[in-house]
Design a protein around this motif. Structure first.
Motif, PDB file in Angstrom:
ATOM      1  N   THR A  72      70.352  52.074  66.575  1.00 22.71           N
ATOM      2  CA  THR A  72      69.439  53.193  66.797  1.00 22.71           C
ATOM      3  C   THR A  72      68.691  53.624  65.539  1.00 22.71           C
ATOM      4  O   THR A  72      67.481  53.844  65.605  1.00 22.71           O
ATOM      5  CB  THR A  72      70.180  54.387  67.431  1.00 22.71           C
ATOM      6  OG1 THR A  72      71.410  54.627  66.742  1.00 22.71           O
ATOM      7  CG2 THR A  72      70.502  54.091  68.881  1.00 22.71           C
ATOM      8  N   ARG A  88      65.678  51.268  64.674  1.00 21.24           N
ATOM      9  CA  ARG A  88      64.418  51.358  65.419  1.00 21.24           C
ATOM     10  C   ARG A  88      63.404  52.264  64.716  1.00 21.24           C
ATOM     11  O   ARG A  88      62.213  51.927  64.643  1.00 21.24           O
ATOM     12  CB  ARG A  88      64.696  51.880  66.836  1.00 21.24           C
ATOM     13  CG  ARG A  88      63.457  51.974  67.707  1.00 21.24           C
ATOM     14  CD  ARG A  88      63.827  52.240  69.148  1.00 21.24           C
ATOM     15  NE  ARG A  88      64.739  53.353  69.264  1.00 21.24           N
ATOM     16  CZ  ARG A  88      65.790  53.400  70.085  1.00 21.24           C
ATOM     17  NH1 ARG A  88      66.066  52.342  70.828  1.00 21.24           N
ATOM     18  NH2 ARG A  88      66.564  54.453  70.155  1.00 21.24           N
ATOM     19  N   ARG A 130      72.595  51.258  72.090  1.00 21.24           N
ATOM     20  CA  ARG A 130      71.390  51.048  72.896  1.00 21.24           C
ATOM     21  C   ARG A 130      71.737  50.595  74.309  1.00 21.24           C
ATOM     22  O   ARG A 130      71.100  51.020  75.281  1.00 21.24           O
ATOM     23  CB  ARG A 130      70.476  50.035  72.207  1.00 21.24           C
ATOM     24  CG  ARG A 130      69.729  50.631  71.024  1.00 21.24           C
ATOM     25  CD  ARG A 130      68.820  49.619  70.368  1.00 21.24           C
ATOM     26  NE  ARG A 130      69.577  48.532  69.765  1.00 21.24           N
ATOM     27  CZ  ARG A 130      69.023  47.529  69.109  1.00 21.24           C
ATOM     28  NH1 ARG A 130      67.709  47.466  68.983  1.00 21.24           N
ATOM     29  NH2 ARG A 130      69.758  46.576  68.576  1.00 21.24           N
ATOM     30  N   THR A 161      68.549  59.815  68.851  1.00 21.74           N
ATOM     31  CA  THR A 161      67.513  58.796  68.632  1.00 21.74           C
ATOM     32  C   THR A 161      67.714  57.567  69.506  1.00 21.74           C
ATOM     33  O   THR A 161      66.940  56.609  69.406  1.00 21.74           O
ATOM     34  CB  THR A 161      67.436  58.370  67.153  1.00 21.74           C
ATOM     35  OG1 THR A 161      68.708  57.894  66.722  1.00 21.74           O
ATOM     36  CG2 THR A 161      66.980  59.527  66.282  1.00 21.74           C
ATOM     37  N   SER A 162      68.742  57.589  70.357  1.00 29.24           N
ATOM     38  CA  SER A 162      68.866  56.534  71.370  1.00 29.24           C
ATOM     39  C   SER A 162      67.738  56.638  72.387  1.00 29.24           C
ATOM     40  O   SER A 162      67.485  55.688  73.139  1.00 29.24           O
ATOM     41  CB  SER A 162      70.204  56.643  72.102  1.00 29.24           C
ATOM     42  OG  SER A 162      71.279  56.512  71.224  1.00 29.24           O
TER      43      SER A 162
END
Length: 305
Positions: A98, A101, A225, A243-244
């Protein structure tokens, strides 16, 4: 001890046969056989099972040391080159999914801008897998979940990140839309969680225990994820870092719930305690910290440490 002996054993371990190892080293098979035999004589142990074409347990121990030695040699060359000019060489960075990304694009851009002759190899994996790679010398540094309980590694905090529950709209937890839920409410619903023994799962379970709650699982998944994706697709509710949820994801058929009394996830930068970071790895570490201070401040739910 001749370094050629170590290279010969490493090549046999990689290619499985003395002939293939010789081709990889651009030499003849007799040289590889001789080097391995001399290394065995020096160490007083059989390192290669000739019948099976694989390393013995003693050989595996030696191979782990060889990887570290080769890493230190590469770092030494990079350090000397960097003292006479600008930073140049390779850095191997591991990162959990995560943060990767949102963190990797600005990190790679800034590393390329400040150190154009540093080549970064990125490994995306789980904390447990990255720790094994870091311990074995296959990574220089790794962004992992904290705490890191390992006698050969040291971890320094990078940032904290809010935990949330992603609940499919058909699930009872999502009946009132986005809201705050308590551990007592979560206790009645099986959840998608990380594996027992992981740093993130330990943090969640410890917080639940403080509320005298034991969470039940519908599945334990070693991949944030994947866990979030199953929740997005309606399989079940999941506790994941905020933030997933990618910024570009349009709001789907699910709700985002905060959990009262659940401390944030902690993410740290882990390195080996022994040995020095190479100049490229040191440069990458400084760039990483700089980028986090900038990007985290505009990433919802993330606070730099």
């Amino acid at each position: 001890m001749d370094l050629r002996y170590l290279d010969a054993l490493a090549a046999v371990a990689t290619h499985g046969r003395f002939s293939a190892a010789a081709r990889a080293l651009h030499t003849v098979q007799s040289n590889v056989s001789s080097h391995v035999a001399k290394l065995e004589d020096e160490l007083g142990a059989l390192l290669v099972d000739r019948a099976m074409g694989s390393l013995t347990p003693e050989g595996e121990v030696v191979l782990a040391r060889i990887k570290r030695i080769n890493g230190e040699i590469a770092a030494m060359r990079a350090d000397v080159a960097s003292m006479t000019s600008h930073v140049t060489g390779d850095v191997h960075l591991g990162i959990i999914g995560t943060p990767g990304r949102w963190l990797l694009p600005p990190f790679l851009d800034e590393l390329r801008r400040l150190h154009p002759d540093v080549t970064a190899t990125i490994v995306d994996s789980t904390t447990l897998a990255l720790i094994r790679l870091l311990e074995g010398g296959e990574l220089d540094l790794a962004v992992v979940n904290a705490p890191v309980d390992h006698e050969e590694l040291v971890a320094t905090p990078l940032f904290e990140e809010e935990f949330v529950v992603i609940a499919p709209s058909t699930h009872p937890l999502a009946s009132h839309g986005d809201r705050e839920v308590s551990f007592n409410e979560l206790e009645h619903h099986p959840l998608l969680l990380g594996p027992s023994g992981s740093a993130m799962r330990g943090r969640i379970d410890a917080a639940a225990a403080r509320h005298r709650v034991t969470l039940s699982t519908m599945a334990q998944l070693d991949g944030i994820r994947l866990t979030a994706t199953l929740a997005f697709q309606g399989y079940g509710p999941a506790i994941v870092p905020i933030t997933s949820i990618p910024e570009w994801t349009e709001r789907g058929d699910w709700s985002v719930l905060t959990v009262s009394g659940l401390p944030p996830r902690q993410v740290a930068l882990a390195i080996r305690q022994r040995g020095m970071l190479s100049a490229p790895a040191t440069a990458a570490r400084e760039v990483l910290r700089h980028v986090i201070r900038i990007v985290a401040t505009r990433t919802h739910g993330v606070v730099p440490v």
